[in-house]
Write a protein that holds these residues in place. Structure first.
Motif, mmCIF file in Angstrom:
data_model
loop_
_atom_site.group_PDB
_atom_site.id
_atom_site.type_symbol
_atom_site.label_atom_id
_atom_site.label_comp_id
_atom_site.label_asym_id
_atom_site.label_seq_id
_atom_site.Cartn_x
_atom_site.Cartn_y
_atom_site.Cartn_z
ATOM 1 N N THR A 195 -0.104 -4.868 8.036
ATOM 2 C CA THR A 195 -1.067 -3.358 8.328
ATOM 3 C C THR A 195 -1.682 -3.388 9.785
ATOM 4 O OG1 THR A 195 -2.801 -4.045 6.930
ATOM 5 C CG2 THR A 195 -1.175 -2.751 6.075
ATOM 6 N N THR A 196 -1.451 -4.500 10.469
ATOM 7 C CA THR A 196 -2.348 -4.467 11.765
ATOM 8 C C THR A 196 -1.847 -3.368 12.651
ATOM 9 O OG1 THR A 196 -2.685 -6.852 11.496
ATOM 10 C CG2 THR A 196 -2.934 -5.927 13.687
ATOM 11 N N GLN A 198 -0.984 -0.392 12.017
ATOM 12 C CA GLN A 198 -1.473 0.545 11.461
ATOM 13 C C GLN A 198 -3.022 0.872 11.896
ATOM 14 O OE1 GLN A 198 0.512 0.213 7.546
ATOM 15 N NE2 GLN A 198 -0.004 2.528 7.396
ATOM 16 N N ASP A 345 -8.682 -7.094 7.900
ATOM 17 C CA ASP A 345 -7.433 -6.589 8.218
ATOM 18 C C ASP A 345 -6.395 -6.694 7.163
ATOM 19 O OD1 ASP A 345 -5.105 -6.168 9.580
ATOM 20 O OD2 ASP A 345 -4.986 -7.559 11.240
ATOM 21 N N GLN A 346 -6.616 -5.443 6.358
ATOM 22 C CA GLN A 346 -5.874 -5.665 5.204
ATOM 23 C C GLN A 346 -5.827 -3.943 4.805
ATOM 24 O OE1 GLN A 346 -8.747 -6.971 2.141
ATOM 25 N NE2 GLN A 346 -10.197 -5.094 2.479
ATOM 26 N N LYS A 347 -4.753 -3.597 3.858
ATOM 27 C CA LYS A 347 -4.498 -2.446 3.768
ATOM 28 C C LYS A 347 -5.638 -1.414 3.189
ATOM 29 C CE LYS A 347 -0.930 0.418 1.139
ATOM 30 N NZ LYS A 347 0.242 0.315 -0.026
ATOM 31 N N LEU A 350 -7.494 0.460 6.035
ATOM 32 C CA LEU A 350 -7.137 1.768 6.853
ATOM 33 C C LEU A 350 -7.600 2.944 6.038
ATOM 34 C CD1 LEU A 350 -3.310 0.436 6.864
ATOM 35 C CD2 LEU A 350 -5.181 -0.017 8.543
#
Length: 384
Positions: A195-196, A198, A345-347, A350
Motif C-alpha cells: 500500500t506504499t 497509495q 506503512d500499512q493499509k 490510509l
C-alpha cells in the motif's frame, strides 16, 4: 577615520582575542565561517546581534567530539571540553564554573554562538568591513590579512540563505521559518508495503513530505516504491532487517549488521544510503549504551518519536487513531515542541491519514523531513 569605524575595529580586536561576546559588536550580517585556513560553507547567522552556527557542523570542521548526556551535550576539543546544558542558557566549563551560553534550535539544528570556540582555546577573528569571521588555532598557517586576500571574492554577506536544508535525496525542503512548535515530522515505519503507492499518493495530494524508516527485505520486495519515495523528496531511514527482538538485539554487533545490510539495500536501489536509523520498537529499553556506542560511532543518527499513533494496535479504528495523535500534538504545543509522529506503512493508515493531515494544516503546521544535519530526537537524549 570615522568614530563608527574606530569603534568597529576596537570591537573586532577584542572579539578576536575572545574577550568580548559577539553580541557587543554592532551591524552583524550572515557570513560564511572561516575555520583555520578554509572558508567553509557554514552559515553564521546573526541573532540578537550575535553570530550563531550549527554545533554539529562546527564540530565536524574542527574535529570535536560530541556526546549526548542526560543533562546536556559534552563538547570535547582535544585537551579542552565543556558541557552545553539542556536549559539552552548555560555551559559548564572544565573547572566546574558556569557561563551564559544561549543556544536554540533552527531547522532542527542546535545553534551555538561562535564564542563557544574561544572557551575551547580557539581564537576568533571578526573584521566587519572585510566580512571576516574566522575560528582558528595553531593549525592555521594564514594570518587574517592573507586569509582575506585569498578569499576576497567569497567574503561577502550571505543573502537569501538559511531558507533551505539539504535532504537525503539531494532536493531541498523549507526550514521552519515560523514559531517554535509549528513544524511537524510525519514518519512511517515497517515499509515499504503493497500500500506504499497509495500512501505516497495521499502525501502528494496534500503536498506533504514524510520520512520513511524501511526494512531491508521489504525494500527488496518493493524496489519501485523505494525509488518513488526517494524521487519525490521524502526522507529515507533504516529500520533494520528482521524486526525481531531476539535477532536485532542479540548483540550490538547484530544491530549494527542489520543497519549496515539495510543501508546496502537502500544504496543498491536508490544509489545513496542514509545515516538515519530507528531501531525496532524504538530505542528504549533495548538500545542501551553498548548498542549506541557500537552503532552511532559508525556515523548513524538515532531517531525515535514524541507522538505515537498506536495505529498498529487500533488498526481500522480511525477515530481512535486520530484522537490519539491529535491529543498528543496538542499537549506538545504547550511546550512549543515540534511533533514527530510515528505511524506505520500499512493499509489501515490510509484511511485516517487524510484527516490527520487536513487538521494539522488547518492548525497552522507545516511539514518537513528529518535530515542527517538535524539534532537527533531519541528517548536516550543521545545527540550523536
Amino acid at each position: 577615520m570615522s568614530t563608527k569605524k574606530l569603534f568597529l575595529l576596537f570591537i573586532a580586536f577584542f572579539v578576536s582575542l575572545g574577550w568580548v561576546h559577539e553580541s557587543e559588536a554592532a551591524g552583524l550580517q550572515a557570513l560564511k565561517l572561516g575555520v583555520n585556513d578554509k572558508l567553509t560553507g557554514i552559515e553564521a547567522v546573526s541573532v540578537k546581534d550575535s553570530y550563531y552556527v550549527p554545533l554539529r557542523d562546527l564540530a565536524q570542521e574542527l574535529g570535536w567530539t560530541l556526546n549526548g548526556l542526560s543533562d546536556g551535550i559534552s563538547v570535547n576539543a582535544g585537551g579542552s571540553s565543556l558541557k552545553l546544558l539542556n536549559d539552552h542558557a548555560t555551559a559548564t566549563l572544565n573547572n566546574g564554573s558556569k557561563v551564559a551560553m544561549d543556544t536554540f534550535l533552527r531547522g532542527g539544528k542546535l545553534m551555538v554562538p561562535v564564542r563557544v570556540s574561544a572557551l575551547l582555546g580557539y581564537t576568533i577573528s571578526y573584521v566587519p568591513e572585510q566580512y571576516l569571521l574566522r575560528v582558528q588555532n595553531s593549525a592555521a598557517k594564514l594570518n587574517d590579512a592573507a586569509f582575506v586576500s585569498q578569499y576576497k571574492k567569497e567574503l561577502q554577506p550571505m543573502t537569501g540563505t538559511g531558507s533551505q536544508t539539504p535532504t537525503t535525496s539531494g532536493t531541498t525542503t523549507p526550514v521552519n521559518s515560523g514559531k517554535p512548535g509549528t513544524t511537524v515530522y510525519m514518519t512511517f515505519d515497517d515499509g515499504p508495503s503493497a500500500t506504499t503507492t497509495q500512501l505516497l499518493d495521499i502525501l502528494a495530494k496534500y503536498k506533504v513530505k514524510a520520512t520513511f524508516f524501511m526494512l531491508g527485505p521489504k525494500m527488496n520486495t518493493y524496489p519501485e516504491q523505494v525509488k518513488r519515495t526517494a524521487k519525490e523528496g521524502h526522507g529515507l531511514g533504516l529500520h533494520g532487517m528482521t524486526h525481531r527482538k531476539e535477532k536485532f538485539y542479540a548483540s550490538p554487533a547484530a544491530a549494527l549488521g542489520e543497519m549496515n545490510n539495510d543501508n546496502a539495500i537502500l544504496k543498491k536501489i536508490t544509489g545513496s544510503g542514509t545515516s538515519l536509523i530507528r531501531p525496532p520498537y524504538g530505542s528504549k529499553p533495548y538500545f542501551t549504551n553498548a548498542f549506541r556506542d557500537k552503532v552511532l560511532t559508525q556515523g548513524y543518527h538515532l531517531w525515535d518519536w514524541n507522538v505515537d499513533s498506536d495505529d498498529w494496535k487500533y488498526k481500522e479504528n480511525s477515530a481512535k487513531i486520530y484522537n490519539t495523535v491529535m491529543s498528543q500534538v496538542h499537549n506538545l504545543k504547550k511546550s512549543q515542541s515540534n511533533p514527530i509522529i510515528l505511524m506505520h506503512d500499512q493499509k489501515a493508515t490510509l484511511k485516517v491519514l487524510p484527516q490527520i493531515l487536513e487538521t494539522l494544516k488547518k492548525e497552522g503546521y507545516h511539514f518537513e523531513i528529518i535530515t542527517k544535519d538535524m539534532q537527533p530526537h531519541n528517548f536516550w537524549k543521545d545527540y550523536r
